[in-house]
Design a protein around this motif. Structure first.
Motif, PDB file in Angstrom:
ATOM      1  N   ILE A  42       0.847  -1.209   0.000  1.00 18.52           N
ATOM      2  CA  ILE A  42       0.000   0.000   0.000  1.00 18.52           C
ATOM      3  C   ILE A  42       0.878   1.254   0.000  1.00 18.52           C
ATOM      4  CG2 ILE A  42      -1.627   1.387   1.384  1.00 18.52           C
ATOM      5  CD1 ILE A  42      -3.170  -0.889   0.277  1.00 18.52           C
TER       6      ILE A  42
ATOM      7  N   THR B  46     -12.876  -7.111   4.840  1.00 22.10           N
ATOM      8  CA  THR B  46     -13.534  -6.267   5.834  1.00 22.10           C
ATOM      9  C   THR B  46     -14.687  -7.131   6.355  1.00 22.10           C
ATOM     10  OG1 THR B  46     -15.294  -5.222   4.546  1.00 22.10           O
ATOM     11  CG2 THR B  46     -13.088  -4.249   4.356  1.00 22.10           C
TER      12      THR B  46
ATOM     13  N   GLY C 177     -12.340  -5.758   0.055  1.00 19.64           N
ATOM     14  CA  GLY C 177     -12.105  -4.470  -0.587  1.00 19.64           C
ATOM     15  C   GLY C 177     -10.856  -4.532  -1.455  1.00 19.64           C
TER      16      GLY C 177
ATOM     17  N   GLY D 276      -7.925  -2.221  -2.101  1.00 22.46           N
ATOM     18  CA  GLY D 276      -7.440  -1.018  -1.441  1.00 22.46           C
ATOM     19  C   GLY D 276      -6.216  -0.392  -2.070  1.00 22.46           C
TER      20      GLY D 276
ATOM     21  N   HIS E  83     -11.430   4.070   3.987  1.00 28.91           N
ATOM     22  CA  HIS E  83     -11.430   3.277   5.220  1.00 28.91           C
ATOM     23  C   HIS E  83     -10.374   3.813   6.173  1.00 28.91           C
ATOM     24  CE1 HIS E  83     -13.544   0.894   2.284  1.00 28.91           C
ATOM     25  NE2 HIS E  83     -14.027   0.126   3.247  1.00 28.91           N
TER      26      HIS E  83
ATOM     27  N   ILE F 217      -4.640  -0.858   7.843  1.00 31.41           N
ATOM     28  CA  ILE F 217      -4.690   0.604   7.722  1.00 31.41           C
ATOM     29  C   ILE F 217      -3.642   1.245   8.638  1.00 31.41           C
ATOM     30  CG2 ILE F 217      -6.133   2.668   7.989  1.00 31.41           C
ATOM     31  CD1 ILE F 217      -8.591   0.706   7.537  1.00 31.41           C
TER      32      ILE F 217
ATOM     33  N   ILE G 178      -7.197   4.145   3.611  1.00 30.79           N
ATOM     34  CA  ILE G 178      -7.218   3.291   2.416  1.00 30.79           C
ATOM     35  C   ILE G 178      -8.547   3.450   1.673  1.00 30.79           C
ATOM     36  CG2 ILE G 178      -7.175   0.888   1.597  1.00 30.79           C
ATOM     37  CD1 ILE G 178      -5.163   0.243   3.703  1.00 30.79           C
TER      38      ILE G 178
ATOM     39  N   ALA H 170     -11.143   2.060  -0.839  1.00 31.25           N
ATOM     40  CA  ALA H 170     -11.407   0.692  -1.295  1.00 31.25           C
ATOM     41  C   ALA H 170     -12.856   0.482  -1.695  1.00 31.25           C
ATOM     42  CB  ALA H 170     -11.036  -0.302  -0.195  1.00 31.25           C
TER      43      ALA H 170
END
Ligand code: AMP
Ligand code: MG
Length: 316
Positions: free
Chosen positions: A14, A24, A29, A31, A58, A123, A130, A132
Motif C-alpha cells: 500500500i 472487511t 475491498g 485497497g 477506510h 490501515i 485506504i 477501497a
C-alpha cells in the motif's frame, strides 16, 4: 507466513502505491493509499469502474477522519461511537487533502471504520487511510472470500486472505442533513438502528446525484438471476439453482442453497453473494432463482441487492 507478516507485507505494498485486496466485515475491498491519486487510479483501471463512481475511504482512528473531513458535526462522533468499527459509511464534506479522483469530483467523501481486525491492522501499518471499493469487476458479484477476489481480479498485486466475511453485504451509506440523516444505500445497519442516535430526515429531498454509482444494475452474476416474486412458472427448475430462505420453494430444483437454518435475515445477507458465486461457477446451473424477503429492516438491503442483480436479466 503468519497473519502479522502478511499484513506487514500488504502494508508495504500500500505504501508503495500498489493494490491490495483485503477482508472487511462486509465484503473484500480492493485497497490503495487514499491520498495517492495514481494508486487510486489503478483501482478504477483494474476494476473497470467508471470514474464518476466515488470510492469509500477506510480509516482506523478518528484522527484520520479529522484530516479527511471539514468540520465534522457532533453527530458524527455519536454515530461513530455507536457504529464504528462497523458497516456504516458517512458521507461528509471533504477536506482538500482528499484527491478528486477518490470522490469523483464531489465536494463530499464517504468514510468508514471497518469492523475487521485485519483491515484495521492493515490501515494502521500502512500509515494512511485506504480507499477501497469491493474487490470485484465493476457491476459483478461482490466477493466474500479471497477465492472470489482471485476469480475476478487475478492480477491484483496482493490478496490478504482473512477467511469469509461476516456481514456479507456492503455497508449502509448515510449522509447528514440539517434535520438528521438520509440513507443512500441500505445495509445491515438499518434506518431504525440509526434513528436511536439522530432522526431520519423525511423533509429534504434526496437528489439523484447525491449517490452516484447506485445503478439499477449491479452485483450481477453472469447467469440469469430472477427473483421468485413474479411469475417464474416458465423456468425449468431442473436446470435452476435456488437461493432458498424459508425452505418452502425448494421442491423440484436442481440445486438448492439454503441461506439460513433459522430464517434469520442476517444469514441471508452473509450468504447471498457466496451462493451467487457458487451457482455462477456451477456448470449444471443455467438459471439462478432467489427467494424474496419482506422489505423491512435488513430485508431492504437484501431486496436492494437482489433487484440490482436481477435488473439486466429482466430486460432480456
Ligand atoms: P462501494 O461500491 O461499496 O465501493 O461503494 C461506493 C458507493 O458509495 C458509490 O457507488 C456511491 O454510491 C457511494 N459514495 C461514495 N462516496 C460518496 C460521496 N462522496 N457521496 C455520495 N455517495 C458516495
Ligand atoms: Mg461494489
Amino acid at each position: 507466513m503468519n497473519n502479522s507478516v502478511k499484513i506487514e507485507l500488504a502494508a508495504r505494498y500500500i505504501r508503495e502505491g500498489k493494490l491490495v485486496a483485503f477482508p472487511t466485515e462486509t465484503v473484500y475491498g480492493l485497497g490503495a493509499n487514499a491520498l495517492d491519486s495514481m494508486a487510486v487510479a489503478r483501482i478504477f483501471e483494474l476494476k473497470e469502474r467508471p470514474f464518476f463512481d466515488p470510492l469509500i475511504i477506510h480509516i482506523a482512528c478518528l484522527e484520520q477522519l479529522e484530516k479527511l473531513v471539514l468540520h465534522p458535526p457532533e453527530t458524527v462522533y455519536r454515530l461513530a461511537e455507536k457504529f464504528w468499527p462497523g458497516p456504516l459509511t458517512m458521507v461528509l464534506p471533504k477536506s482538500p487533502l482528499v484527491p478528486e479522483i477518490v470522490t469523483a469530483g464531489l465536494p463530499t467523501v464517504g468514510i468508514r471504520m471497518p469492523g475487521n481486525a485485519i483491515a484495521l491492522e492493515l490501515i494502521k501499518k500502512s500509515d494512511c487511510p485506504i480507499a477501497a471499493p469491493s474487490a470485484n469487476k465493476f457491476g459483478r458479484i461482490s466477493p466474500t472470500t479471497a477465492a472470489h477476489v482471485k476469480k475476478q481480479l487475478p492480477n491484483v498485486d496482493y490478496i490478504l486472505d482473512g477467511g469469509r466475511t461476516t456481514v456479507g453485504i456492503e455497508s449502509t451509506i448515510i449522509r447528514l442533513t440539517e434535520y438528521g440523516f438520509q440513507i443512500l444505500r441500505n445495509g445491515i445497519i438499518t434506518q431504525e438502528n440509526i434513528e436511536s442516535i439522530t432522526p431520519y430526515d423525511y423533509r429534504t429531498e434526496i437528489e439523484e446525484l447525491s449517490a452516484p454509482g447506485m445503478m439499477k444494475s449491479h452485483y450481477s452474476p453472469r447467469k440469469k438471476l430472477l427473483i421468485a416474486d413474479r411469475k417464474i412458472a416458465d423456468i425449468d427448475k431442473t436446470r435452476a439453482g435456488l437461493m432458498s430462505f424459508s425452505g418452502q420453494l425448494e421442491h423440484g430444483y436442481l440445486k438448492v442453497a439454503r441461506l439460513s437454518e433459522s430464517m434469520d435475515l442476517k444469514d441471508y445477507a452473509v450468504n447471498m453473494f457466496e451462493a451467487m458465486h457458487a451457482f455462477e461457477d456451477d456448470p449444471e446451473v443455467e438459471v439462478i432463482i432467489a427467494e424474496p424477503v419482506s422489505e423491512t429492516g435488513i430485508g431492504k438491503a437484501i431486496m436492494d441487492r437482489l433487484r440490482k442483480a436481477e435488473y439486466s436479466w429482466r430486460q432480456i
